[in-house]
Design an enzyme around this catalytic site. Sequence first.
Site, PDB file in Angstrom:
ATOM      1  N   TYR A 109       0.822  -1.213   0.000  1.00 46.42           N
ATOM      2  CA  TYR A 109       0.000   0.000   0.000  1.00 46.42           C
ATOM      3  C   TYR A 109       0.853   1.258   0.000  1.00 46.42           C
ATOM      4  CZ  TYR A 109      -3.473   3.449   1.377  1.00 46.42           C
ATOM      5  OH  TYR A 109      -4.290   4.549   1.413  1.00 46.42           O
ATOM      6  N   TRP A 111       1.211   5.635  -1.774  1.00 50.06           N
ATOM      7  CA  TRP A 111       0.903   6.608  -2.822  1.00 50.06           C
ATOM      8  C   TRP A 111       1.887   6.620  -3.961  1.00 50.06           C
ATOM      9  CZ3 TRP A 111      -2.182  11.350  -3.381  1.00 50.06           C
ATOM     10  CH2 TRP A 111      -3.431  11.202  -2.771  1.00 50.06           C
TER      11      TRP A 111
HETATM   12  N1  LIG Z   1      -2.268   8.403  12.336  1.00 52.64           N
HETATM   13  C1  LIG Z   1      -2.649   8.475  11.072  1.00 52.64           C
HETATM   14  N2  LIG Z   1      -2.076   7.674  10.144  1.00 52.64           N
HETATM   15  C2  LIG Z   1      -2.443   7.749   8.857  1.00 52.64           C
HETATM   16  C3  LIG Z   1      -3.430   8.650   8.438  1.00 52.64           C
HETATM   17  C4  LIG Z   1      -4.028   9.492   9.415  1.00 52.64           C
HETATM   18  O1  LIG Z   1      -4.924  10.306   9.118  1.00 52.64           O
HETATM   19  N3  LIG Z   1      -3.610   9.396  10.709  1.00 52.64           N
HETATM   20  N4  LIG Z   1      -3.782   8.710   7.106  1.00 52.64           N
HETATM   21  C5  LIG Z   1      -3.611   7.486   6.325  1.00 52.64           C
HETATM   22  C6  LIG Z   1      -3.804   7.707   4.898  1.00 52.64           C
HETATM   23  S1  LIG Z   1      -5.323   8.343   4.446  1.00 52.64           S
HETATM   24  C7  LIG Z   1      -2.899   7.345   3.955  1.00 52.64           C
HETATM   25  S2  LIG Z   1      -3.330   7.452   2.292  1.00 52.64           S
HETATM   26  C8  LIG Z   1      -1.588   6.763   4.321  1.00 52.64           C
HETATM   27  C9  LIG Z   1      -0.439   7.196   3.388  1.00 52.64           C
HETATM   28  O2  LIG Z   1       0.612   6.320   3.519  1.00 52.64           O
HETATM   29  P1  LIG Z   1       1.687   6.102   2.352  1.00 52.64           P
HETATM   30  O3  LIG Z   1       1.055   6.215   1.024  1.00 52.64           O
HETATM   31  O4  LIG Z   1       2.408   4.843   2.662  1.00 52.64           O
HETATM   32  O5  LIG Z   1       2.634   7.369   2.587  1.00 52.64           O
HETATM   33  P2  LIG Z   1       3.714   8.022   1.640  1.00 52.64           P
HETATM   34  O6  LIG Z   1       4.677   8.739   2.520  1.00 52.64           O
HETATM   35  O7  LIG Z   1       3.048   8.812   0.564  1.00 52.64           O
HETATM   36  O8  LIG Z   1       4.451   6.761   1.016  1.00 52.64           O
HETATM   37  C10 LIG Z   1       4.802   6.642  -0.308  1.00 52.64           C
HETATM   38  C11 LIG Z   1       6.238   6.140  -0.358  1.00 52.64           C
HETATM   39  O9  LIG Z   1       6.567   5.868  -1.715  1.00 52.64           O
HETATM   40  C12 LIG Z   1       7.880   6.330  -1.970  1.00 52.64           C
HETATM   41  N5  LIG Z   1       8.008   6.575  -3.409  1.00 52.64           N
HETATM   42  C13 LIG Z   1       7.683   7.685  -4.106  1.00 52.64           C
HETATM   43  N6  LIG Z   1       7.944   7.521  -5.397  1.00 52.64           N
HETATM   44  C14 LIG Z   1       8.448   6.273  -5.540  1.00 52.64           C
HETATM   45  C15 LIG Z   1       8.904   5.519  -6.652  1.00 52.64           C
HETATM   46  O10 LIG Z   1       8.902   5.942  -7.788  1.00 52.64           O
HETATM   47  N7  LIG Z   1       9.346   4.245  -6.417  1.00 52.64           N
HETATM   48  C16 LIG Z   1       9.365   3.708  -5.176  1.00 52.64           C
HETATM   49  N8  LIG Z   1       9.795   2.464  -5.034  1.00 52.64           N
HETATM   50  N9  LIG Z   1       8.939   4.413  -4.104  1.00 52.64           N
HETATM   51  C17 LIG Z   1       8.478   5.672  -4.284  1.00 52.64           C
HETATM   52  C18 LIG Z   1       8.008   7.582  -1.132  1.00 52.64           C
HETATM   53  O11 LIG Z   1       9.353   7.898  -0.892  1.00 52.64           O
HETATM   54  C19 LIG Z   1       7.236   7.193   0.129  1.00 52.64           C
HETATM   55  O12 LIG Z   1       8.083   6.647   1.102  1.00 52.64           O
HETATM   56  O13 LIG Z   1      -1.285   7.123   5.671  1.00 52.64           O
HETATM   57  C20 LIG Z   1      -2.317   6.733   6.586  1.00 52.64           C
HETATM   58  N10 LIG Z   1      -1.854   6.918   7.948  1.00 52.64           N
HETATM   59  N1  LIG Z   2      -1.486  18.641   2.308  1.00 48.84           N
HETATM   60  C1  LIG Z   2      -1.913  17.367   2.282  1.00 48.84           C
HETATM   61  N2  LIG Z   2      -3.140  17.084   1.787  1.00 48.84           N
HETATM   62  C2  LIG Z   2      -3.587  15.798   1.764  1.00 48.84           C
HETATM   63  C3  LIG Z   2      -2.787  14.724   2.222  1.00 48.84           C
HETATM   64  C4  LIG Z   2      -1.492  15.056   2.749  1.00 48.84           C
HETATM   65  O1  LIG Z   2      -0.738  14.179   3.191  1.00 48.84           O
HETATM   66  N3  LIG Z   2      -1.101  16.369   2.756  1.00 48.84           N
HETATM   67  N4  LIG Z   2      -3.260  13.430   2.163  1.00 48.84           N
HETATM   68  C5  LIG Z   2      -4.364  13.143   1.247  1.00 48.84           C
HETATM   69  C6  LIG Z   2      -5.013  11.874   1.610  1.00 48.84           C
HETATM   70  S1  LIG Z   2      -4.215  10.422   1.233  1.00 48.84           S
HETATM   71  C7  LIG Z   2      -6.236  11.798   2.175  1.00 48.84           C
HETATM   72  S2  LIG Z   2      -6.940  10.290   2.465  1.00 48.84           S
HETATM   73  C8  LIG Z   2      -6.969  13.000   2.531  1.00 48.84           C
HETATM   74  C9  LIG Z   2      -7.563  12.831   3.928  1.00 48.84           C
HETATM   75  O2  LIG Z   2      -8.408  13.853   4.234  1.00 48.84           O
HETATM   76  P1  LIG Z   2      -9.053  13.888   5.687  1.00 48.84           P
HETATM   77  O3  LIG Z   2      -9.049  12.544   6.288  1.00 48.84           O
HETATM   78  O4  LIG Z   2     -10.371  14.524   5.566  1.00 48.84           O
HETATM   79  O5  LIG Z   2      -8.015  14.859   6.430  1.00 48.84           O
HETATM   80  P2  LIG Z   2      -7.640  15.070   7.950  1.00 48.84           P
HETATM   81  O6  LIG Z   2      -6.686  16.196   7.974  1.00 48.84           O
HETATM   82  O7  LIG Z   2      -7.195  13.802   8.573  1.00 48.84           O
HETATM   83  O8  LIG Z   2      -9.007  15.464   8.649  1.00 48.84           O
HETATM   84  C10 LIG Z   2      -9.712  16.645   8.357  1.00 48.84           C
HETATM   85  C11 LIG Z   2     -10.202  17.282   9.641  1.00 48.84           C
HETATM   86  O9  LIG Z   2     -11.150  16.450  10.305  1.00 48.84           O
HETATM   87  C12 LIG Z   2     -11.195  16.875  11.667  1.00 48.84           C
HETATM   88  N5  LIG Z   2     -11.627  15.781  12.529  1.00 48.84           N
HETATM   89  C13 LIG Z   2     -10.859  14.745  12.963  1.00 48.84           C
HETATM   90  N6  LIG Z   2     -11.585  13.934  13.770  1.00 48.84           N
HETATM   91  C14 LIG Z   2     -12.833  14.471  13.847  1.00 48.84           C
HETATM   92  C15 LIG Z   2     -14.040  14.079  14.513  1.00 48.84           C
HETATM   93  O10 LIG Z   2     -14.129  13.073  15.198  1.00 48.84           O
HETATM   94  N7  LIG Z   2     -15.142  14.867  14.294  1.00 48.84           N
HETATM   95  C16 LIG Z   2     -15.105  15.979  13.532  1.00 48.84           C
HETATM   96  N8  LIG Z   2     -16.242  16.642  13.356  1.00 48.84           N
HETATM   97  N9  LIG Z   2     -13.974  16.396  12.929  1.00 48.84           N
HETATM   98  C17 LIG Z   2     -12.857  15.642  13.069  1.00 48.84           C
HETATM   99  C18 LIG Z   2      -9.804  17.321  12.006  1.00 48.84           C
HETATM  100  O11 LIG Z   2      -9.844  18.538  12.752  1.00 48.84           O
HETATM  101  C19 LIG Z   2      -9.111  17.460  10.674  1.00 48.84           C
HETATM  102  O12 LIG Z   2      -8.444  18.687  10.504  1.00 48.84           O
HETATM  103  O13 LIG Z   2      -6.127  14.140   2.517  1.00 48.84           O
HETATM  104  C20 LIG Z   2      -5.411  14.250   1.285  1.00 48.84           C
HETATM  105  N10 LIG Z   2      -4.823  15.564   1.244  1.00 48.84           N
HETATM  106 MO   LIG Z   3      -5.342   8.625   2.146  1.00 49.61          MO
END
Ligand SMILES: Nc1nc2c(c(=O)[nH]1)N[C@H]1C(S)=C(S)[C@@H](COP(=O)(O)OP(=O)(O)OC[C@H]3O[C@@H](n4cnc5c(=O)[nH]c(N)nc54)[C@H](O)[C@@H]3O)O[C@H]1N2
Ligand SMILES: Nc1nc2c(c(=O)[nH]1)N[C@H]1C(S)=C(S)[C@@H](COP(=O)(O)OP(=O)(O)OC[C@H]3O[C@@H](n4cnc5c(=O)[nH]c(N)nc54)[C@H](O)[C@@H]3O)O[C@H]1N2
Ligand SMILES: [Mo]
Length: 767
Positions: A109, A111
């Site tokens: 998993y 990005w």
């Molecule tokens: N506590 C907490 N944890 C969360 C979340 C949260 O809200 N709270 N959000 C979750 C969500 S929604 C998501 S989507 C995940 C994201 O989790 P990930 O998608 O695992 O996070 P990234 O850091 O984007 O990891 C992508 C990796 O790919 C590598 N990469 C980039 N380009 C290339 C390439 O060309 N080749 C190779 N081999 N590698 C490459 C980058 O260096 C990076 O280390 O995290 C989740 N974790």
């Molecule tokens: N700059 C930037 N943008 C991103 C990403 C990134 O890594 N960086 N990641 C992307 C990815 S993979 C994803 S999945 C999306 C995720 O997008 P989201 O999951 O929507 O993003 P978050 O920042 O985790 O949450 C948005 C807001 O929800 C509020 N919140 C948290 N818990 C609660 C709750 O229990 N109740 C209420 N009412 N509010 C709450 C928090 O204050 C938080 O600021 O973002 C995407 N956009």
């Molecule tokens: Mo995500």
Amino acid sequence: MAVIVPHAAHWGSFDAVVEQGRLVGVRPFARDPNPGRLIEAVPDAVHAPSRIDHPHVRAGWLRGERRGAERGDRDFVPVSWDQAIRLAAEESARLRAEHGHTAIFGGSYGWSSAGRFHHAKSQLQRFLGLGGGYTTQVTNYSYGAGMTLMPHILGTNDVIQGPVTSWPSIEKHTRLMLCLGGLPLKNALITAGGAGAHEYLPWLRRVAAAGVRFVNISPFRGDAPDFLNAEWVPIRPNTDTALLLGMMQALVAEGLEDRGFLATHCTGWEKLRPYILGESDGTPKTPEWAAAITDIPAAKIRALAWEAARLPTMLTATWSIQRAEYGEQPWWALVALAATLGGIGKPGQGVAFGYGSMNGMGTPRRGLPSVSLPATRNPAGLAIPVARVTELLERPGEVLQYNGRDIVLPDTRLIWWAGGNPFHHHQDLNRLLRAWNRAETIIVQEPWWTAAARHADIVLPATTTLERNDIASSSADRFLRAMHQAIPPQGQARNDHDMLADMAEHLGFRDRFTEQRDEGAWLHHLYERWRQACGRMGFEAPDFDRFWAEGHVEVPPPEEDFVLFADFAADPAENPLNTSSGRVELFSETIAGFGYAEIGGHPRWQEPKEYLGAPLAARFPLHLLSCQPATRLHGQLDSGRVAAESKIQGREPLLMHPGDAAARGLAEGDIVRVFNDRGACLAGLRVSDGLRRGVVAMATGAWWDPAREEGSLDVHGNPNVLTQDVGTSRLGQGSAAQSCLVEVARFEGPPPPVRVHAAPRRLEVAS
Ligand SMILES: Nc1nc2c(c(=O)[nH]1)N[C@H]1C(S)=C(S)[C@@H](COP(=O)(O)OP(=O)(O)OC[C@H]3O[C@@H](n4cnc5c(=O)[nH]c(N)nc54)[C@H](O)[C@@H]3O)O[C@H]1N2
Ligand SMILES: Nc1nc2c(c(=O)[nH]1)N[C@H]1C(S)=C(S)[C@@H](COP(=O)(O)OP(=O)(O)OC[C@H]3O[C@@H](n4cnc5c(=O)[nH]c(N)nc54)[C@H](O)[C@@H]3O)O[C@H]1N2
Ligand SMILES: [Mo]
């Protein structure tokens, strides 16, 4: 003389400025109305000291240490590519032969890159699929619970992934927009597959100018930008379901529910209504009941409900809301509220998830496909819900229940990751590491020494997108973008495709893997497939050579506004939903039939084990929200200047209310220890009255830097050492990262150094 070439990333398209083989700057894509700052960090990251320069193998692994070996910044031995390819290919063949295909976990998993051909996870899965199969994963961290639920109750995931009712429809028809989790600006820096046009901010401004009233229901005021003039309703985290039930009770008590819509378009109202009124369990879900749980005054809950009944209202929730214990419930309850109001399928009304979670949600789009590598079959056919990875590793042979299925967990011997970082994304990292170390062998393909690379046995250095040619493409963005190679591969880095092709050769299937195409032939082929698919849908794209020379293709947005579920609303018999009943399921016989005690047939309030109302709050009185970072994409770009500027003495900031800070004798800029029974990390304190009391917030993405001499204290600020690793419920088995209690104290003495942005120790220099 600078050379300038078109390029793109999830965080924005740009022109790369190259001098003497080095990336020296970036210029925003001229057609992007609001490019954002993240692209500025790209040159830092591409030339960072944390780039992996050679293939490496862990010294202990070479000595034969396999299962149970300690991993993480152990001594690495640089090896040649030939040796690395041979070791990885032979080890995977051995483990396949001895333990079967499902012993290989290749879910991988993450990005990875916006470039769709070199998308590392897709390349790896193609390789592992052709090699005989592997254990993979389904769903995602973003909305794993929601995407399992929605097909049962609305028959589609369009309501999360789009197309959703478009901003122009909202601009014209919506008068009130209730936003659980607000409409954060920072999340819209990102589009998966490449953000060619950041259109969220301009659309929000237009909608605000049209006079829509916004309500930001969130623990964090900053979730709504100032220009929205949103009313802030600071809710207690994880209690949104109670708020929504209270609003429904307020509607029913006044006879304001849309009886017609409930009768003709929904099923199960006769079961949900008695629950709301307390007839089925003795507790009426009155605004007073909800006030005690949510800490929102009953009068406010009632007023919001009545206002929503009076005005054309759009309901939305961020994806984060369902990333919590019983995370299915608030989303199901929001659909139920939308049904009670009768707005589903009406212009500017109804419900959609994630307007504030990613760029492109609500942006007018043509519904064309995106460029992508064709999926390959996985002959092993086994998949786990993605966020249950630790359980996969911990409980071989045992059963994992998920969405009505019993999955027998395989015995994982080989973990292979490309393009993701489990030590970024997963919860309870100390527990993950214990489970991770049970594998015999771990192979990681990465450009950087991330925590995942540091905890691998065979480390294969990948190029960044700047070092190869590719195409960025997303169905949620109107620009397809050419990504020209800007600089040569750094160090000995190789493209994921090329290293896997060499391994396939070793294993006897190179031609099936490459289809005898090189990079250029693949890009032509993928583009041409896309062009033909577009042609069938009435859009004539230019030929490849013109696209490549011009650097982009623009897909003009449609003229008409899009309204999700409009056909269903107009005639539910003629255009039923794809649910069992063809209607909106306020009660689902299917879900009830699974017999999971923690999730019933209709939305209901389920008390989480970790939230401010739980007994555990006596010991850990602060609710930690771990949000998406404004300064990077997850762990990507953490080594760049934008993230670095935001840190406090090199640590990730922790946001806290001044009252909570004063109660602990803490001040702005202090280095603090954030802890609970699962782990501890350091952070830099930032005091703000924009956060409700009792809540602290910390972005994800600071690279995990456990100081082993300090009992695994993460010195950098990765909140996932604190978050709990439980599924939302057996239905969704999503990540519940947002249900997490902690305590915070000043860190006394000089804080240990952050070392994670330098390369780890290695034993000898490659010959
Ligand atoms: N506590 C907490 N944890 C969360 C979340 C949260 O809200 N709270 N959000 C979750 C969500 S929604 C998501 S989507 C995940 C994201 O989790 P990930 O998608 O695992 O996070 P990234 O850091 O984007 O990891 C992508 C990796 O790919 C590598 N990469 C980039 N380009 C290339 C390439 O060309 N080749 C190779 N081999 N590698 C490459 C980058 O260096 C990076 O280390 O995290 C989740 N974790
Ligand atoms: N700059 C930037 N943008 C991103 C990403 C990134 O890594 N960086 N990641 C992307 C990815 S993979 C994803 S999945 C999306 C995720 O997008 P989201 O999951 O929507 O993003 P978050 O920042 O985790 O949450 C948005 C807001 O929800 C509020 N919140 C948290 N818990 C609660 C709750 O229990 N109740 C209420 N009412 N509010 C709450 C928090 O204050 C938080 O600021 O973002 C995407 N956009
Ligand atoms: Mo995500």
